[in-house]
Design an enzyme around this catalytic site. Structure first.
Site, PDB file in Angstrom:
ATOM      1  N   ASP A  16      36.602 138.336 -21.247  1.00 26.16           N
ATOM      2  CA  ASP A  16      36.981 139.021 -20.019  1.00 26.16           C
ATOM      3  C   ASP A  16      38.503 139.227 -20.087  1.00 26.16           C
ATOM      4  O   ASP A  16      39.178 138.593 -20.907  1.00 26.16           O
ATOM      5  CB  ASP A  16      36.602 138.130 -18.820  1.00 26.16           C
ATOM      6  CG  ASP A  16      37.231 138.601 -17.528  1.00 26.16           C
ATOM      7  OD1 ASP A  16      37.108 139.798 -17.222  1.00 26.16           O
ATOM      8  OD2 ASP A  16      37.852 137.770 -16.820  1.00 26.16           O
ATOM      9  N   ASP A  18      40.931 140.282 -16.908  1.00 27.40           N
ATOM     10  CA  ASP A  18      41.671 139.860 -15.709  1.00 27.40           C
ATOM     11  C   ASP A  18      41.360 138.414 -15.350  1.00 27.40           C
ATOM     12  O   ASP A  18      40.204 138.058 -15.124  1.00 27.40           O
ATOM     13  CB  ASP A  18      41.341 140.790 -14.533  1.00 27.40           C
ATOM     14  CG  ASP A  18      41.803 142.203 -14.824  1.00 27.40           C
ATOM     15  OD1 ASP A  18      43.001 142.374 -15.097  1.00 27.40           O
ATOM     16  OD2 ASP A  18      40.962 143.125 -14.808  1.00 27.40           O
ATOM     17  N   GLU A  25      45.794 139.360 -11.512  1.00 24.64           N
ATOM     18  CA  GLU A  25      45.366 139.839 -10.192  1.00 24.64           C
ATOM     19  C   GLU A  25      46.475 139.799  -9.135  1.00 24.64           C
ATOM     20  O   GLU A  25      46.847 140.838  -8.582  1.00 24.64           O
ATOM     21  CB  GLU A  25      44.135 139.071  -9.692  1.00 24.64           C
ATOM     22  CG  GLU A  25      42.871 139.303 -10.523  1.00 24.64           C
ATOM     23  CD  GLU A  25      42.287 140.705 -10.408  1.00 24.64           C
ATOM     24  OE1 GLU A  25      42.899 141.589  -9.790  1.00 24.64           O
ATOM     25  OE2 GLU A  25      41.193 140.927 -10.977  1.00 24.64           O
ATOM     26  N   GLY A  60      38.434 148.387  -8.940  1.00 21.90           N
ATOM     27  CA  GLY A  60      39.468 148.785  -7.985  1.00 21.90           C
ATOM     28  C   GLY A  60      38.983 149.803  -6.963  1.00 21.90           C
ATOM     29  O   GLY A  60      39.303 149.703  -5.770  1.00 21.90           O
ATOM     30  N   LYS A  92      47.235 153.867  -8.590  1.00 20.46           N
ATOM     31  CA  LYS A  92      47.297 152.403  -8.794  1.00 20.46           C
ATOM     32  C   LYS A  92      47.330 152.071 -10.284  1.00 20.46           C
ATOM     33  O   LYS A  92      48.104 151.219 -10.738  1.00 20.46           O
ATOM     34  CB  LYS A  92      46.109 151.746  -8.084  1.00 20.46           C
ATOM     35  CG  LYS A  92      46.018 150.253  -8.261  1.00 20.46           C
ATOM     36  CD  LYS A  92      44.994 149.883  -9.307  1.00 20.46           C
ATOM     37  CE  LYS A  92      45.125 148.467  -9.781  1.00 20.46           C
ATOM     38  NZ  LYS A  92      44.094 148.105 -10.747  1.00 20.46           N
ATOM     39  N   THR A 131      37.838 146.146 -15.446  1.00 20.40           N
ATOM     40  CA  THR A 131      39.023 146.973 -15.209  1.00 20.40           C
ATOM     41  C   THR A 131      38.999 148.257 -16.049  1.00 20.40           C
ATOM     42  O   THR A 131      38.236 148.406 -16.995  1.00 20.40           O
ATOM     43  CB  THR A 131      40.306 146.147 -15.465  1.00 20.40           C
ATOM     44  OG1 THR A 131      41.387 146.733 -14.749  1.00 20.40           O
ATOM     45  CG2 THR A 131      40.657 146.090 -16.933  1.00 20.40           C
ATOM     46  N   ASN A 135      44.125 149.997 -18.660  1.00 22.20           N
ATOM     47  CA  ASN A 135      44.760 148.729 -18.309  1.00 22.20           C
ATOM     48  C   ASN A 135      44.626 147.716 -19.443  1.00 22.20           C
ATOM     49  O   ASN A 135      45.521 146.905 -19.675  1.00 22.20           O
ATOM     50  CB  ASN A 135      44.133 148.132 -17.043  1.00 22.20           C
ATOM     51  CG  ASN A 135      44.325 149.017 -15.820  1.00 22.20           C
ATOM     52  OD1 ASN A 135      45.135 149.939 -15.846  1.00 22.20           O
ATOM     53  ND2 ASN A 135      43.579 148.751 -14.772  1.00 22.20           N
ATOM     54  N   ASP A 190      36.673 133.778 -16.096  1.00 22.13           N
ATOM     55  CA  ASP A 190      37.492 133.013 -15.155  1.00 22.13           C
ATOM     56  C   ASP A 190      36.905 132.982 -13.745  1.00 22.13           C
ATOM     57  O   ASP A 190      37.478 132.327 -12.877  1.00 22.13           O
ATOM     58  CB  ASP A 190      38.899 133.618 -15.046  1.00 22.13           C
ATOM     59  CG  ASP A 190      38.862 134.944 -14.303  1.00 22.13           C
ATOM     60  OD1 ASP A 190      38.152 135.857 -14.761  1.00 22.13           O
ATOM     61  OD2 ASP A 190      39.504 135.054 -13.244  1.00 22.13           O
TER      62      ASP A 190
HETATM   63  C1  XBP Z   1      38.454 142.531 -12.737  1.00 20.48           C
HETATM   64  C2  XBP Z   1      38.448 143.327 -11.526  1.00 20.48           C
HETATM   65  C3  XBP Z   1      39.131 144.594 -11.493  1.00 20.48           C
HETATM   66  C4  XBP Z   1      40.631 144.555 -11.389  1.00 20.48           C
HETATM   67  C5  XBP Z   1      41.128 145.924 -11.046  1.00 20.48           C
HETATM   68  O1  XBP Z   1      37.313 141.683 -12.746  1.00 20.48           O
HETATM   69  O2  XBP Z   1      37.820 142.955 -10.557  1.00 20.48           O
HETATM   70  O3  XBP Z   1      38.678 145.247 -10.366  1.00 20.48           O
HETATM   71  O4  XBP Z   1      40.999 143.680 -10.334  1.00 20.48           O
HETATM   72  O5  XBP Z   1      40.810 146.830 -12.016  1.00 20.48           O
HETATM   73  P1  XBP Z   1      36.813 140.971 -14.074  1.00 20.48           P
HETATM   74  P2  XBP Z   1      40.664 148.396 -11.717  1.00 20.48           P
HETATM   75  O6  XBP Z   1      37.936 140.099 -14.559  1.00 20.48           O
HETATM   76  O7  XBP Z   1      35.651 140.110 -13.632  1.00 20.48           O
HETATM   77  O8  XBP Z   1      36.395 142.011 -15.064  1.00 20.48           O
HETATM   78  O9  XBP Z   1      41.509 148.725 -10.547  1.00 20.48           O
HETATM   79  O10 XBP Z   1      41.133 149.068 -12.985  1.00 20.48           O
HETATM   80  O11 XBP Z   1      39.204 148.649 -11.440  1.00 20.48           O
HETATM   81 MG    MG Z   2      38.101 137.995 -14.684  1.00 17.62          MG
END
Ligand code: XBP
Ligand code: MG
Length: 263
Positions: A16, A18, A25, A60, A92, A131, A135, A190
């Site tokens: 993963d 983020d 975050e 997002g 964003k 994401t 990114n 996470d």
């Molecule tokens: C990551 C997310 C994403 C990012 C934002 O979750 O929830 O929404 O916060 O990304 P995970 P975007 O770690 O479980 O994959 O704005 O590019 O969607």
């Molecule tokens: Mg995550």
């Protein structure tokens, strides 16, 4: 008595992004959302606390929609907001990738070391994230260098599957692309939505928590750690058995994988 064991060898690590590779975050995505709202002269501002609640929803664009539906009074919903969300989200993403390009968001402890060791040992690498693809490439470029993008055989990201985490689709997509079965891989996550997704695809999962996820339910994890750690900076084990190790290296990953697939 003949006890059958699964001796499927571990072949790939699926990460993963983020919260797992990097603490993106609170000081990354959240900041970029707020910059986009300012750019569009909106009076929305997501505090650290509010953002924690909004993390219930991955993606997002989906998160903005959730905010409109669950956090705003009916009279405060801007007209035509649903149609505007993709444009806002593009802004964003621009702010977020700009922020990453300043080097403001580092990798979490142990991530670079583990990836280097996994490559040295010939493990295949992949990414499964909610994401946006840009990114991921921005984070990799500004932490591990541009060539690191090529280290990952599959970068499964964003809208590539219609159902985001907690759905298992993004992990199933990565497995399918690599032509591997779930018991030949291990996932690194996470969050609760993350492990619902990886466990839903039958992957054993190593969790490194962060401030937003420490209270989440990780009962399906093969181990829960506060971080991957470094040889001179031990992790703390929150749940599970680290087999005497003090940082997450390939030996420990292999042991956890073997234990998990024979459970
Ligand atoms: C990551 C997310 C994403 C990012 C934002 O979750 O929830 O929404 O916060 O990304 P995970 P975007 O770690 O479980 O994959 O704005 O590019 O969607
Ligand atoms: Mg995550």
């Amino acid at each position: 008595m003949n006890i059958e064991t699964n001796d499927k060898k571990l072949k790939a690590f699926i990460f993963d992004v983020d919260g797992t590779l990097s603490d993106t975050e609170r000081d990354g995505h959240r900041v970029a959302f707020n910059q986009a709202f300012e750019e569009y002269d909106m009076d929305w501002h997501w505090s650290v606390e509010t953002y924690g609640k909004l993390l219930a929803v991955t993606g997002g664009k989906e998160r903005m929609k959730y905010y409109v539906d669950h956090f705003l009074d009916k009279d405060n919903i801007p007209e035509g907001i649903e149609q505007k969300i993709p444009e806002l989200h593009a802004a964003k993403t621009r702010h977020y990738t700009e922020l990453l390009s300043t080097g403001a968001i580092p990798l979490r402890p142990g991530v670079e070391r583990l990836i280097a060791e996994a490559r040295q040992r010939g493990y295949r690498l992949a990414i499964a994230t909610t994401t946006t693809p840009e990114n991921v490439t921005a984070l990799l470029t500004h932490t591990l260098g541009e060539s690191s993008i090529g280290w990952f055989e599959v970068i499964a990201a964003g809208d590539i599957v219609p159902a985001k985490k907690p759905g298992p689709d993004i992990y199933q997509y990565a497995l399918n692309e690599m032509q591997l079965s779930a018991d030949e891989c291990i996932a690194f996550e996470d969050s609760e939505n993350g492990i619902k997704s990886s466990a839903g695809a039958n992957l054993c999962t190593i969790i490194t928590i962060n401030d937003y996820t420490r209270e989440h339910d990780f009962s399906d994890a093969c181990i829960v750690l506060d971080q991957m750690g470094e040889p001179d900076k031990s992790f703390s084990v929150i749940a599970g058995d680290a087999n005497g190790a003090s940082c997450l290296d390939c030996n420990l990953v292999e042991k956890l994988h073997q234990q998990a697939i024979n459970r």
